[in-house]
Design a protein around this motif. Sequence first.
Motif: not given
Length: 181
Positions: A34, A38, A41, A127, A130-131, A134
């Motif tokens: 994940q 990510e 991304e 984003v 989010r990284v 994670r």
Amino acid sequence: MGHRLSKIVTRTGDQGSTGLATGDRIPKFDARMQAIGETDELNSVIGVLLTHALPEAVRSTLSRAQHTLFNLGGELSMPGTVFVKEDDIVRLEEAVEALNESLPPLKEFVLPGGNPPAAACHVARAVTRRVERRLWELNEREPLNPFTPRYANRLSDYLFVAARTLARLDGGQEVTWNKQA
């Protein structure tokens, strides 16, 4: 340099696992995968941001960030490898300070938008957050290079200040929250 990817379709992931650069196979839904996905991304979103007309200082910082993010992905795909260094974080901090000098103090929350480059920068910032989440999740399970999640944190700071800067291009302005709206 030899061919890194001579065969693209391998079918080795058809059963739900994928290979790390170490040769180990892990489930595609694993927190490490994940984080790798990510990060990829995020690098792609920054690539989209770089298609806009940007001030050279922003462009060069984002271009360097893409390379550092690729290194970060390399760390994730080769557990125990360290590519992201403290210098990478220091450079981002210096870039944040340089951009922030010309900005007015914040009086309200900033909404994503303003113009296409600022909006794209806000997407990259979201984003990045989010990284970062994670990476911290993975770090709880398997300690990472301590600079890796910190780099993501600084990159989101940079992207926020860059979005504020980009919103002002060509006489534009940033969009601020109106609690009465």
